[in-house]
Motif scaffolding. Structure first.
Motif, PDB file in Angstrom:
ATOM      1  N   SER A 552       0.871  -1.188   0.000  1.00 29.56           N
ATOM      2  CA  SER A 552       0.000   0.000   0.000  1.00 29.56           C
ATOM      3  C   SER A 552       0.896   1.223   0.000  1.00 29.56           C
ATOM      4  O   SER A 552       1.960   1.220   0.623  1.00 29.56           O
ATOM      5  CB  SER A 552      -0.922   0.019   1.227  1.00 29.56           C
ATOM      6  OG  SER A 552      -0.168   0.123   2.414  1.00 29.56           O
ATOM      7  N   GLY A 553       0.458   2.295  -0.707  1.00 30.05           N
ATOM      8  CA  GLY A 553       1.230   3.535  -0.688  1.00 30.05           C
ATOM      9  C   GLY A 553       2.667   3.317  -1.120  1.00 30.05           C
ATOM     10  O   GLY A 553       2.943   2.855  -2.228  1.00 30.05           O
ATOM     11  N   ASP A 554       3.598   3.634  -0.228  1.00 31.76           N
ATOM     12  CA  ASP A 554       5.019   3.437  -0.529  1.00 31.76           C
ATOM     13  C   ASP A 554       5.565   2.196   0.166  1.00 31.76           C
ATOM     14  O   ASP A 554       6.768   2.106   0.410  1.00 31.76           O
ATOM     15  CB  ASP A 554       5.822   4.688  -0.101  1.00 31.76           C
ATOM     16  CG  ASP A 554       5.687   4.966   1.396  1.00 31.76           C
ATOM     17  OD1 ASP A 554       4.773   4.397   2.028  1.00 31.76           O
ATOM     18  OD2 ASP A 554       6.495   5.739   1.932  1.00 31.76           O
ATOM     19  N   GLU A 555       4.718   1.248   0.490  1.00 31.81           N
ATOM     20  CA  GLU A 555       5.126   0.007   1.131  1.00 31.81           C
ATOM     21  C   GLU A 555       5.075  -1.129   0.120  1.00 31.81           C
ATOM     22  O   GLU A 555       4.084  -1.281  -0.599  1.00 31.81           O
ATOM     23  CB  GLU A 555       4.218  -0.310   2.324  1.00 31.81           C
ATOM     24  CG  GLU A 555       4.292   0.737   3.441  1.00 31.81           C
ATOM     25  CD  GLU A 555       3.340   0.390   4.580  1.00 31.81           C
ATOM     26  OE1 GLU A 555       2.493  -0.495   4.387  1.00 31.81           O
ATOM     27  OE2 GLU A 555       3.462   1.000   5.649  1.00 31.81           O
ATOM     28  N   PHE A 556       6.132  -1.923   0.071  1.00 29.20           N
ATOM     29  CA  PHE A 556       6.244  -3.026  -0.876  1.00 29.20           C
ATOM     30  C   PHE A 556       6.694  -4.276  -0.127  1.00 29.20           C
ATOM     31  O   PHE A 556       7.116  -4.209   1.043  1.00 29.20           O
ATOM     32  CB  PHE A 556       7.264  -2.696  -1.979  1.00 29.20           C
ATOM     33  CG  PHE A 556       6.876  -1.521  -2.815  1.00 29.20           C
ATOM     34  CD1 PHE A 556       6.253  -1.700  -4.031  1.00 29.20           C
ATOM     35  CD2 PHE A 556       7.121  -0.205  -2.382  1.00 29.20           C
ATOM     36  CE1 PHE A 556       5.904  -0.621  -4.828  1.00 29.20           C
ATOM     37  CE2 PHE A 556       6.768   0.882  -3.157  1.00 29.20           C
ATOM     38  CZ  PHE A 556       6.150   0.662  -4.393  1.00 29.20           C
ATOM     39  N   CYS A 557       6.582  -5.410  -0.789  1.00 31.97           N
ATOM     40  CA  CYS A 557       7.077  -6.640  -0.169  1.00 31.97           C
ATOM     41  C   CYS A 557       7.558  -7.584  -1.267  1.00 31.97           C
ATOM     42  O   CYS A 557       7.140  -7.494  -2.426  1.00 31.97           O
ATOM     43  CB  CYS A 557       6.006  -7.298   0.694  1.00 31.97           C
ATOM     44  SG  CYS A 557       4.471  -7.609  -0.172  1.00 31.97           S
ATOM     45  N   MET A 558       8.476  -8.461  -0.878  1.00 32.78           N
ATOM     46  CA  MET A 558       9.032  -9.447  -1.797  1.00 32.78           C
ATOM     47  C   MET A 558       9.136 -10.777  -1.069  1.00 32.78           C
ATOM     48  O   MET A 558       9.188 -10.828   0.165  1.00 32.78           O
ATOM     49  CB  MET A 558      10.440  -9.044  -2.260  1.00 32.78           C
ATOM     50  CG  MET A 558      10.523  -7.735  -3.012  1.00 32.78           C
ATOM     51  SD  MET A 558      12.160  -7.464  -3.761  1.00 32.78           S
ATOM     52  CE  MET A 558      13.242  -7.485  -2.317  1.00 32.78           C
TER      53      MET A 558
END
Length: 644
Positions: A552-558
């Protein structure tokens, strides 16, 4: 003699037609009732399916939001346990709430009193004074350091506004951290699950009614024409509807007889009704048409019998039979030429005209299909016969090469083999739909009777491509093209569950540094390009080891998978950060910037671990690294390094 034969034949056939007419009347009535029952059953099944899908959607929304809300509550507790001075300042609490994207943040001490929060008027409230707040006091009595409570949406104690609260125990000192959310998505999903909304999705035909009745109280819960009417007729009474599961006639409004079906669903009956008058209109229409067809058949039969009486030359009949056999075997170019008398000559010409008419009819059907614009074709073949009857568009729909078409259509064995080869691999989650090439999908339906194969082929490429596009849009973020977070969790869970022995994987939570200031300074368009540039770096990583998503927004995941050691995972992370540093973004014509991102990761070698746990651990590592520094990655602190 010929006149006597025709007279008796006429009498016998007329009697037979009257008997057939009567039998057809009874059969047609039964067929119409069966068709109406099947129609009601299908529509009722669609209503039930919609109810279940809406309920499933609501459940999924609740589960996903509960998990997300719990993560934010734990993040708030984590921050407050390490920066305790935040809990004494309302403005700081508001800032924390905005940072976590929640509506409220509260701190509750060991006595159950709200001592700090983002809403100033709530400070000082005793949680024991109201049923809604009292439920969280159980957390203070729990010995579980990870205890939490996710409360259903309900009016809160302070302002009676509908909120959903999540509370977690503090780890540093005794107390509770509580976050609150406005349940907008749940309320929207609930609005779509009302009976009025569902009935609007399935508009009734003329005269049809659909209604739902409580099977315990007999109360009408919903009606396709609204509830602003009287329901005192027999067809709305529970005791009468109980016997309508296979269809029955009941009295409706103003004494009209209604054909009614009732389908049990949970503690309700889903009912459908149609006036008997409407059903009988269809009956009389079909009976009248049948009567005309029978008269036509009688007339044609008498004419044919009259010709048969006149025939005397058996050899001529045999020759005609031989020619007809050749035509039946697919040799439509056979010309029947039997002479000797005028009758045989006329019969020969009639047969030839009929064959030409059949060929022209096939061509006309093909032309009609082409004019209509419907991508449809049909074929027919029979065991033992080589010729394949088909409409003109079949070759294009099945993508048959020009040089192969003539062989296929003149050899039913080769054609059957080609069709069966196509039908061995239907596309997943579809019925009778097969892939011909990259952008061509067709629906093939074949019915077999007495050795005859009749098939219909329809081009459904547009529908399938739209479904594929909708699936992509439902699972991928519009701005970045990365997986959406719920779809990421689903894929990551499957990867973890199927992870081979001696392999490990890691979940990485990423937060862009200073993104808000970039948005504020250069505008949201540059901010979007900033996000897209960062996503492009994520997508450049080898897909056999990386699963990427925007949270969400400026949050990412890998998720980094397919690794055999922790060093291999950190090597991929080093490669990711090196790529990030080597691809600066232009914020303005005279300003370039290297994208700065902080991340935390947690890894596991156990396929039975949960993605939720790894995400939570990676989140803790992320907040720890952001507290210490920025632009780097950190590992979840409690992880024991593997032996290598």
């Amino acid at each position: 003699m010929q006149k006597i034969f025709i007279r008796y034949t006429f009498a016998i056939m007329t009697s037979a037609i009257l008997l057939i007419f009567f039998i057809n009347f009874l059969f047609t009535l039964h067929t119409l009732e069966s068709q109406q029952f099947n129609t009601f059953h299908t529509k009722t099944a669609q209503i039930i399916h919609t109810l279940e899908m809406n309920q499933e959607e609501l459940t999924i929304i609740r589960e996903n939001l509960d998990e997300d809300y719990l993560t934010r509550a734990k993040a708030a507790a984590y921050v407050l346990d390490r920066e305790d001075e935040l809990s004494l300042n309302v403005d700081e609490m508001k800032y924390l709430a905005n940072l976590l994207n929640v509506d409220e943040v509260h701190v509750i001490d060991e006595n159950g009193i709200i001592v700090a929060g983002s809403v100033s008027q709530y400070i000082g409230i005793d949680m024991a004074n109201h049923k809604q707040t009292r439920a969280f006091l159980a957390l203070l009595e729990s010995d579980d350091k990870n205890a939490y409570l996710i409360q259903d949406s309900q009016p809160n104690a302070a302002e009676n506004k509908v909120m959903q609260y999540v509370g977690v125990v503090r780890k540093i000192k005794k107390g509770i951290v509580q976050v609150g959310f406005k349940p907008t998505r749940q309320m929207e999903a609930q609005a779509r699950n009302t009976y009025d909304s569902i009935f609007n999705l399935f508009p009734a035909d003329v005269g049809e009614e659909f209604f739902i009745i409580d099977s315990t109280t007999g109360t009408i819960l919903g009606h396709s024409n609204g509830l602003e009417q009287h329901f005192d007729a027999e067809c709305y009474q529970l005791e009468q509807l109980a016997g309508c599961q296979k269809g029955a006639y009941l009295k409706g409004k103003e004494g009209r007889i209604m054909y009614v079906t009732a389908t049990p669903y949970e503690d309700k009956l889903i009912c459908a009704a149609l006036p008997r008058d409407a059903l009988f209109e269809k009956l009389w229409e079909q009976i009248f048409n049948t009567f005309l067809y029978l008269l036509l058949i009688e007339a044609v039969a008498l004419i044919l019998l009259n010709h048969l009486v006149k025939r005397k030359a058996v050899n001529g009949i045999h020759r005609i039979i031989e020619n007809l056999t050749a035509i039946t075997n697919g040799h439509l170019d056979t010309v029947v030429a039997v002479g000797g008398n005028r009758e045989f000559e006329e019969l020969s010409r009639g047969i030839n005209t009929m064959v030409k008419s059949i060929v022209r009819s096939s061509d006309r059907i093909s032309t009609i299909i082409e004019i209509s614009g419907v991508p449809l074709a049909a074929f027919e073949y029979e065991r033992g016969l080589n010729h394949v009857f088909h409409t003109s568009g079949l070759k294009e729909l099945l993508d048959i090469p020009e040089q192969m078409a003539e062989r296929f259509f003149s050899n039913s064995v080769l054609f059957d083999r080609y069709i069966q080869e196509i039908m061995t691999n239907p596309i997943s989650e579809e019925t009778d739909i097969f892939r011909i090439r990259d952008t061509r999908y067709v629906r093939i339906h074949i019915s077999e009777s007495s050795g005859k194969h009749l098939g219909v082929v329809m081009d459904v490429s547009s529908d399938i491509l739209k479904k594929q596009q909708m699936h992509y849009e439902n699972t991928h973020d519009f701005l970045t093209g990365l997986h959406k977070f719920p779809h990421f969790k689903q894929l990551a869970s499957e990867i973890l569950r199927n992870m081979p022995q001696e392999h490990i994987c890691a979940v990485v939570m990423i937060d862009l540094d200073h993104f808000k200031s970039i948005n504020d300074t250069y505008g949201h368009d540059v901010g979007d390009i900033y996000l897209q540039s960062f996503s492009a770096v994520m997508q450049s990583m080898p897909e056999e080891h990386f699963l990427t998503a925007r949270r969400s927004g400026d949050e990412f995941c890998m998720m980094i998978f397919g690794c055999k050691s922790r060093e291999e995972i950190t090597g991929y992370l080093d490669k990711f950060y090196e790529t990030l540093r080597s691809n600066p973004i232009a914020l303005s014509p005279d300003k370039n910037k290297v994208i700065s991102a902080s991340s935390g990761f947690a890894w596991t070698a156990d396929p039975s671990d949960s993605i939720r746990q790894l995400l939570s651990q990676a989140d803790e590592a992320l907040y720890e690294i952001k507290r210490q520094t920025k632009g780097r990655y950190g590992e979840y602190a409690s992880k024991i390094l593997p032996l290598t």
